[in-house]
Design a protein around this motif. Structure first.
Motif, mmCIF file in Angstrom:
data_model
loop_
_atom_site.group_PDB
_atom_site.id
_atom_site.type_symbol
_atom_site.label_atom_id
_atom_site.label_comp_id
_atom_site.label_asym_id
_atom_site.label_seq_id
_atom_site.Cartn_x
_atom_site.Cartn_y
_atom_site.Cartn_z
ATOM 1 N N ASN A 46 -0.091 -8.519 -1.036
ATOM 2 C CA ASN A 46 -0.775 -7.716 -2.041
ATOM 3 C C ASN A 46 0.077 -6.493 -2.351
ATOM 4 O O ASN A 46 0.779 -5.978 -1.480
ATOM 5 N N CYS A 47 -0.004 -6.020 -3.578
ATOM 6 C CA CYS A 47 0.768 -4.847 -3.990
ATOM 7 C C CYS A 47 0.113 -3.597 -3.406
ATOM 8 O O CYS A 47 -1.038 -3.282 -3.714
ATOM 9 N N SER A 48 0.867 -2.867 -2.581
ATOM 10 C CA SER A 48 0.314 -1.662 -1.950
ATOM 11 C C SER A 48 0.076 -0.549 -2.959
ATOM 12 O O SER A 48 -0.807 0.284 -2.764
ATOM 13 N N VAL A 49 0.828 -0.533 -4.053
ATOM 14 C CA VAL A 49 0.627 0.496 -5.075
ATOM 15 C C VAL A 49 -0.641 0.199 -5.869
ATOM 16 O O VAL A 49 -1.433 1.102 -6.155
ATOM 17 N N CYS A 50 -0.867 -1.063 -6.219
ATOM 18 C CA CYS A 50 -2.088 -1.435 -6.950
ATOM 19 C C CYS A 50 -3.345 -1.103 -6.146
ATOM 20 O O CYS A 50 -4.390 -0.814 -6.719
ATOM 21 N N ALA A 51 -3.237 -1.134 -4.827
ATOM 22 C CA ALA A 51 -4.391 -0.874 -3.963
ATOM 23 C C ALA A 51 -4.699 0.614 -3.819
ATOM 24 O O ALA A 51 -5.754 0.981 -3.300
ATOM 25 N N ARG A 52 -3.805 1.486 -4.280
ATOM 26 C CA ARG A 52 -3.999 2.934 -4.136
ATOM 27 C C ARG A 52 -5.031 3.451 -5.128
ATOM 28 O O ARG A 52 -5.174 2.932 -6.230
ATOM 29 N N ALA A 53 -5.714 4.514 -4.756
ATOM 30 C CA ALA A 53 -6.691 5.150 -5.649
ATOM 31 C C ALA A 53 -6.011 5.754 -6.873
ATOM 32 O O ALA A 53 -6.619 5.834 -7.940
ATOM 33 N N ASP A 54 -4.747 6.155 -6.735
ATOM 34 C CA ASP A 54 -4.025 6.777 -7.848
ATOM 35 C C ASP A 54 -3.093 5.790 -8.560
ATOM 36 O O ASP A 54 -2.123 6.189 -9.206
ATOM 37 N N ALA A 55 -3.391 4.500 -8.489
ATOM 38 C CA ALA A 55 -2.539 3.486 -9.120
ATOM 39 C C ALA A 55 -2.408 3.711 -10.626
ATOM 40 O O ALA A 55 -1.333 3.507 -11.192
ATOM 41 N N ASP A 56 -3.489 4.133 -11.285
ATOM 42 C CA ASP A 56 -3.412 4.375 -12.733
ATOM 43 C C ASP A 56 -2.417 5.492 -13.047
ATOM 44 O O ASP A 56 -1.657 5.401 -14.014
ATOM 45 N N LEU A 93 8.610 9.849 -4.441
ATOM 46 C CA LEU A 93 8.725 11.126 -3.736
ATOM 47 C C LEU A 93 7.531 12.026 -4.011
ATOM 48 O O LEU A 93 7.020 12.693 -3.113
ATOM 49 N N GLY A 94 7.086 12.053 -5.253
ATOM 50 C CA GLY A 94 5.977 12.926 -5.627
ATOM 51 C C GLY A 94 4.647 12.525 -5.018
ATOM 52 O O GLY A 94 3.785 13.368 -4.786
ATOM 53 N N LEU A 95 4.485 11.233 -4.755
ATOM 54 C CA LEU A 95 3.195 10.749 -4.252
ATOM 55 C C LEU A 95 3.253 10.263 -2.810
ATOM 56 O O LEU A 95 2.246 9.789 -2.279
ATOM 57 N N GLY A 96 4.411 10.353 -2.195
ATOM 58 C CA GLY A 96 4.523 9.924 -0.806
ATOM 59 C C GLY A 96 4.418 8.424 -0.621
ATOM 60 O O GLY A 96 3.842 7.949 0.362
ATOM 61 N N ILE A 97 4.981 7.668 -1.556
ATOM 62 C CA ILE A 97 4.968 6.208 -1.503
ATOM 63 C C ILE A 97 6.397 5.752 -1.200
ATOM 64 O O ILE A 97 7.358 6.390 -1.613
ATOM 65 N N ALA A 98 6.551 4.628 -0.556
ATOM 66 C CA ALA A 98 7.879 4.074 -0.303
ATOM 67 C C ALA A 98 8.547 3.695 -1.620
ATOM 68 O O ALA A 98 7.917 3.096 -2.500
ATOM 69 N N ASP A 99 9.825 4.052 -1.751
ATOM 70 C CA ASP A 99 10.586 3.726 -2.967
ATOM 71 C C ASP A 99 10.512 2.238 -3.298
ATOM 72 O O ASP A 99 10.314 1.863 -4.454
#
Length: 85
Positions: A4-14, A31-37
């Motif tokens: 599953n896409c970890s970014v799609c699962a985030r509350a701030d995906a939009d 970098l701005g959101l603390g997500i892996a590149d």
């Protein structure tokens, strides 16, 4: 089995999608959101359309005029994608 896409699962995906579609680099979003590149790069490749042209950006902004909260969020994302405060 596909992951599953970890970014799609985030509350701030939009917000991630708006920033990427507006042309911000995957690295700056990560970098701005603390997500892996790598997660942002995979997400962009699989789930986000190419950056909008200036004409398309203007059309989006016009379409959002009746929705001031959404307009402000998109406007902020576009401004930050161009390096403005």
């Amino acid at each position: 089995m596909p992951r599953n896409c970890s970014v799609c699962a985030r509350a701030d995906a939009d917000a991630v999608n708006v920033m990427l579609a507006a042309g911000r680099s995957a690295r700056s979003v990560a970098l701005g959101l603390g997500i892996a590149d790598d997660a942002v790069l995979r997400h962009r490749r699989g789930h986000v359309p190419p950056p909008l042209s200036p004409a398309a950006r203007a059309a989006v902004m016009r379409a959002l005029e009746p929705f001031p909260d959404a307009l402000a969020a998109v406007s902020d994302a576009l401004a930050s994608s161009r390096g403005r405060p």
